[in-house]
Scaffold this motif. Structure first.
Motif, mmCIF file in Angstrom:
data_model
loop_
_atom_site.group_PDB
_atom_site.id
_atom_site.type_symbol
_atom_site.label_atom_id
_atom_site.label_comp_id
_atom_site.label_asym_id
_atom_site.label_seq_id
_atom_site.Cartn_x
_atom_site.Cartn_y
_atom_site.Cartn_z
ATOM 1 N N THR A 106 0.930 -1.081 -0.090
ATOM 2 C CA THR A 106 0.062 0.041 0.132
ATOM 3 C C THR A 106 0.876 1.308 0.079
ATOM 4 O O THR A 106 2.206 1.449 0.702
ATOM 5 C CB THR A 106 -0.782 0.042 1.159
ATOM 6 N N GLU A 119 -7.463 14.718 0.834
ATOM 7 C CA GLU A 119 -7.610 13.413 1.858
ATOM 8 C C GLU A 119 -6.669 12.457 1.397
ATOM 9 O O GLU A 119 -6.037 12.298 0.302
ATOM 10 C CB GLU A 119 -8.982 12.681 1.607
ATOM 11 N N GLN A 126 -2.231 12.022 -1.372
ATOM 12 C CA GLN A 126 -3.028 13.114 -0.943
ATOM 13 C C GLN A 126 -3.821 13.231 -2.142
ATOM 14 O O GLN A 126 -3.302 13.463 -3.091
ATOM 15 C CB GLN A 126 -2.524 14.337 -0.644
ATOM 16 N N LEU A 127 -5.113 12.873 -2.069
ATOM 17 C CA LEU A 127 -5.887 12.803 -3.258
ATOM 18 C C LEU A 127 -7.359 13.931 -2.888
ATOM 19 O O LEU A 127 -7.856 13.747 -2.108
ATOM 20 C CB LEU A 127 -6.589 11.558 -3.724
ATOM 21 N N ARG A 179 -5.356 8.984 1.062
ATOM 22 C CA ARG A 179 -5.937 7.748 0.475
ATOM 23 C C ARG A 179 -4.974 6.788 0.175
ATOM 24 O O ARG A 179 -3.708 7.200 -0.128
ATOM 25 C CB ARG A 179 -6.818 8.138 -1.184
ATOM 26 N N THR A 180 -5.305 5.421 0.150
ATOM 27 C CA THR A 180 -4.374 4.488 -0.233
ATOM 28 C C THR A 180 -4.608 3.757 -1.529
ATOM 29 O O THR A 180 -5.659 3.670 -1.994
ATOM 30 C CB THR A 180 -4.325 3.352 0.947
ATOM 31 N N CYS A 181 -3.364 3.134 -2.118
ATOM 32 C CA CYS A 181 -3.437 2.625 -3.421
ATOM 33 C C CYS A 181 -2.281 1.688 -3.315
ATOM 34 O O CYS A 181 -1.257 1.817 -2.648
ATOM 35 C CB CYS A 181 -3.583 3.719 -4.509
ATOM 36 N N PHE A 196 -9.166 4.490 -8.656
ATOM 37 C CA PHE A 196 -9.964 5.353 -7.580
ATOM 38 C C PHE A 196 -11.231 5.742 -8.323
ATOM 39 O O PHE A 196 -12.153 6.391 -7.847
ATOM 40 C CB PHE A 196 -9.451 6.646 -7.136
ATOM 41 N N THR A 246 0.183 5.479 0.532
ATOM 42 C CA THR A 246 -0.749 6.626 0.798
ATOM 43 C C THR A 246 -0.403 7.894 0.163
ATOM 44 O O THR A 246 0.797 8.417 0.255
ATOM 45 C CB THR A 246 -0.611 6.872 2.515
#
Length: 77
Positions: free
Chosen positions: A10, A18, A14-15, A20-22, A35, A12
């Motif tokens: 994973t 916020e 900023q999107l 967000r993890t991907c 997303f 982290t």
């Protein structure tokens, strides 16, 4: 800002303000798809700069990435 564990599964970012993890090491195009964005209908600011669509498939997204994604909405009369 990266939350990659020992397995590196994973990341982290900023999107749109916020955290967000991907999955890690994805190109921007794949991050957008992850997303749920339709790439044809968005404009992306990548770390403070508008990134041309032609660069999306090559631009790898790291844990320090800050993305602002704006969806283009059609309409008119």
């Amino acid at each position: 800002m990266s939350e990659a564990n020992g397995a590196g599964d994973t990341l982290t970012i900023q999107l749109n303000g916020e955290a967000r993890t991907c999955p890690p090491r994805l190109p921007l195009l794949e991050v957008l798809l992850h997303f749920g964005y339709e790439p044809r209908l968005v404009v992306v600011e990548f770390n403070g700069e508008i990134l041309p669509r032609s660069a999306w498939a090559e631009q790898v997204v790291g844990g320090d990435a800050v993305l602002e994604v704006v969806t283009i909405v059609g309409g008119g009369s």
